[in-house]
Design a protein around this motif. Structure first.
Motif, PDB file in Angstrom:
ATOM      1  N   ILE A   1      19.581 -64.664  24.329  1.00 30.39           N
ATOM      2  CA  ILE A   1      21.253 -65.784  24.919  1.00 30.39           C
ATOM      3  C   ILE A   1      21.529 -66.635  23.889  1.00 30.39           C
ATOM      4  CG2 ILE A   1      21.951 -66.592  26.508  1.00 30.39           C
ATOM      5  CD1 ILE A   1      19.861 -64.846  28.173  1.00 30.39           C
ATOM      6  N   ASP A   2      22.248 -66.408  23.110  1.00 30.95           N
ATOM      7  CA  ASP A   2      23.053 -67.586  22.546  1.00 30.95           C
ATOM      8  C   ASP A   2      24.489 -68.704  23.469  1.00 30.95           C
ATOM      9  OD1 ASP A   2      22.122 -66.445  20.035  1.00 30.95           O
ATOM     10  OD2 ASP A   2      24.002 -65.044  20.051  1.00 30.95           O
ATOM     11  N   VAL A   3      25.028 -67.894  23.940  1.00 31.79           N
ATOM     12  CA  VAL A   3      26.079 -68.429  24.699  1.00 31.79           C
ATOM     13  C   VAL A   3      25.573 -68.366  26.426  1.00 31.79           C
ATOM     14  CG1 VAL A   3      28.088 -69.278  25.246  1.00 31.79           C
ATOM     15  CG2 VAL A   3      27.897 -69.266  23.195  1.00 31.79           C
ATOM     16  N   ILE A   4      25.817 -69.254  27.056  1.00 27.92           N
ATOM     17  CA  ILE A   4      25.775 -69.055  28.436  1.00 27.92           C
ATOM     18  C   ILE A   4      27.037 -69.722  29.336  1.00 27.92           C
ATOM     19  CG2 ILE A   4      24.856 -70.049  30.816  1.00 27.92           C
ATOM     20  CD1 ILE A   4      21.893 -70.401  28.982  1.00 27.92           C
ATOM     21  N   ILE A   5      28.143 -69.388  29.958  1.00 27.49           N
ATOM     22  CA  ILE A   5      28.989 -69.273  30.742  1.00 27.49           C
ATOM     23  C   ILE A   5      28.686 -69.481  32.067  1.00 27.49           C
ATOM     24  CG2 ILE A   5      31.301 -69.421  31.229  1.00 27.49           C
ATOM     25  CD1 ILE A   5      31.496 -67.774  28.319  1.00 27.49           C
ATOM     26  N   THR A   6      28.891 -69.830  32.707  1.00 30.31           N
ATOM     27  CA  THR A   6      29.067 -70.224  34.520  1.00 30.31           C
ATOM     28  C   THR A   6      30.498 -69.986  34.597  1.00 30.31           C
ATOM     29  OG1 THR A   6      28.251 -72.114  34.382  1.00 30.31           O
ATOM     30  CG2 THR A   6      26.496 -71.066  34.045  1.00 30.31           C
ATOM     31  N   THR A   7      31.021 -70.030  35.540  1.00 29.26           N
ATOM     32  CA  THR A   7      31.890 -70.304  36.668  1.00 29.26           C
ATOM     33  C   THR A   7      31.747 -70.514  37.565  1.00 29.26           C
ATOM     34  OG1 THR A   7      34.137 -68.778  37.107  1.00 29.26           O
ATOM     35  CG2 THR A   7      32.157 -67.193  36.892  1.00 29.26           C
ATOM     36  N   GLY A   8      32.321 -71.093  38.398  1.00 32.20           N
ATOM     37  CA  GLY A   8      32.174 -71.719  40.097  1.00 32.20           C
ATOM     38  C   GLY A   8      31.509 -73.410  40.084  1.00 32.20           C
ATOM     39  N   GLY A   9      31.856 -74.117  41.094  1.00 30.82           N
ATOM     40  CA  GLY A   9      30.738 -74.767  41.282  1.00 30.82           C
ATOM     41  C   GLY A   9      31.007 -76.197  40.593  1.00 30.82           C
ATOM     42  N   THR A  10      32.541 -76.102  39.791  1.00 29.51           N
ATOM     43  CA  THR A  10      32.615 -77.227  39.056  1.00 29.51           C
ATOM     44  C   THR A  10      33.904 -78.198  39.571  1.00 29.51           C
ATOM     45  OG1 THR A  10      35.070 -76.682  37.872  1.00 29.51           O
ATOM     46  CG2 THR A  10      32.630 -76.210  37.112  1.00 29.51           C
ATOM     47  N   GLY A  11      34.585 -77.986  41.116  1.00 29.04           N
ATOM     48  CA  GLY A  11      35.041 -78.748  41.379  1.00 29.04           C
ATOM     49  C   GLY A  11      34.220 -80.160  42.987  1.00 29.04           C
ATOM     50  N   GLN A  65      18.235 -76.067  23.728  1.00 22.48           N
ATOM     51  CA  GLN A  65      17.649 -75.291  23.350  1.00 22.48           C
ATOM     52  C   GLN A  65      17.773 -74.199  22.222  1.00 22.48           C
ATOM     53  OE1 GLN A  65      15.222 -73.826  27.024  1.00 22.48           O
ATOM     54  NE2 GLN A  65      13.501 -74.251  25.594  1.00 22.48           N
ATOM     55  N   GLY A  66      19.263 -74.866  21.265  1.00 21.63           N
ATOM     56  CA  GLY A  66      19.585 -73.921  20.187  1.00 21.63           C
ATOM     57  C   GLY A  66      20.301 -73.037  20.992  1.00 21.63           C
ATOM     58  N   THR A  67      21.102 -73.182  22.435  1.00 13.04           N
ATOM     59  CA  THR A  67      22.547 -72.688  23.708  1.00 13.04           C
ATOM     60  C   THR A  67      23.639 -73.123  23.825  1.00 13.04           C
ATOM     61  OG1 THR A  67      20.331 -70.961  23.924  1.00 13.04           O
ATOM     62  CG2 THR A  67      22.135 -71.276  25.459  1.00 13.04           C
ATOM     63  N   TYR A  68      24.655 -73.207  23.584  1.00 14.68           N
ATOM     64  CA  TYR A  68      25.713 -73.248  23.945  1.00 14.68           C
ATOM     65  C   TYR A  68      25.655 -73.444  25.532  1.00 14.68           C
ATOM     66  CZ  TYR A  68      27.154 -74.038  18.975  1.00 14.68           C
ATOM     67  OH  TYR A  68      27.361 -75.272  18.319  1.00 14.68           O
ATOM     68  N   LEU A  69      26.108 -73.796  26.712  1.00 12.04           N
ATOM     69  CA  LEU A  69      26.354 -74.025  27.360  1.00 12.04           C
ATOM     70  C   LEU A  69      27.608 -74.683  27.676  1.00 12.04           C
ATOM     71  CD1 LEU A  69      23.443 -75.132  27.300  1.00 12.04           C
ATOM     72  CD2 LEU A  69      23.505 -74.339  29.750  1.00 12.04           C
ATOM     73  N   PHE A  70      28.308 -73.812  28.804  1.00 16.17           N
ATOM     74  CA  PHE A  70      29.846 -74.417  29.308  1.00 16.17           C
ATOM     75  C   PHE A  70      29.984 -74.235  31.255  1.00 16.17           C
ATOM     76  CE2 PHE A  70      30.168 -72.682  24.532  1.00 16.17           C
ATOM     77  CZ  PHE A  70      30.690 -73.833  24.161  1.00 16.17           C
ATOM     78  N   ALA A  71      30.427 -74.656  31.755  1.00 16.27           N
ATOM     79  CA  ALA A  71      30.595 -74.222  33.464  1.00 16.27           C
ATOM     80  C   ALA A  71      32.367 -74.592  33.444  1.00 16.27           C
ATOM     81  CB  ALA A  71      30.109 -76.181  33.999  1.00 16.27           C
TER      82      ALA A  71
END
Length: 180
Positions: free
Chosen positions: A72-82, A131-137
């Motif tokens: 896994i290189d990138v993690i994208i989450t959707t929800g819970g940013t309000g 850990q060398g992974t991009y994360l986006f919320a």
């Protein structure tokens, strides 16, 4: 206007998608579906997908698990940013980040302002590295996922994008962990 170096070969990125929701099931996950469709259409790989409840510790633990996964290189989450009491995705992300990508929030807000006006102030979209992974919320609406992908991530996750992109610096994200 986006520019691309057509002499470079496209590099597919392996992306995990997490929807954070107390109420959605996979068959009702329009935001997750929006992301998966755009990821695959761009030529990237959906490495994993799941739905988790709005529980900070569980979200952070899953982010850490995915960050430790070399597939896994990138993690994208959707929800819970309000702003509501159950919106804990941003806090979970920040529990995991080694570095925050502050400009991601700024650019996302700019994109959102063009679409929804001042309502953009209610989003706490964020990005970071661990850990060398991009994360986006991202926010939990299909429109916000579409905007974030189409206006930001589609370019930054394309190795050919000029003048620079996230993919070209993958090898250097964890250089601080290497011993000399």
């Amino acid at each position: 206007m986006p520019r691309f170096d057509e002499t470079k070969e496209f590099v597919p990125v392996r992306i995990a998608v997490m929807t954070v929701s107390d109420t959605r099931a996979l068959d009702q996950d329009k935001s997750g579906d929006t992301l998966v469709g755009r990821i695959e259409k761009a030529g990237h790989i959906v490495a994993d997908r799941l739905i988790l409840r709005d529980e900070r510790d569980q979200i952070a633990e899953q982010l850490r698990t995915w960050c430790a996964n070399p597939d896994i290189d990138v993690i994208i989450t959707t929800g819970g940013t309000g702003l509501t009491g159950r919106d804990v995705t941003v806090e979970a992300h920040r529990d995991v980040y080694e570095k925050e990508i502050e400009a991601f929030s700024t650019v996302f807000t700019t994109v959102s302002m063009n679409k929804i006006g001042t309502s953009a102030v209610q989003s706490r979209a964020t990005g970071g590295v661990a850990q060398g992974t991009y994360l986006f919320a991202l926010p939990g609406s299909p429109g916000a996922c579409k905007d974030a992908w189409d206006e930001i991530l589609a370019y930054q996750l394309d190795y050919r994008h000029l003048p620079c992109n996230f993919v070209e610096i993958f090898p250097r994200l964890d250089e601080h962990l290497r011993r000399k």
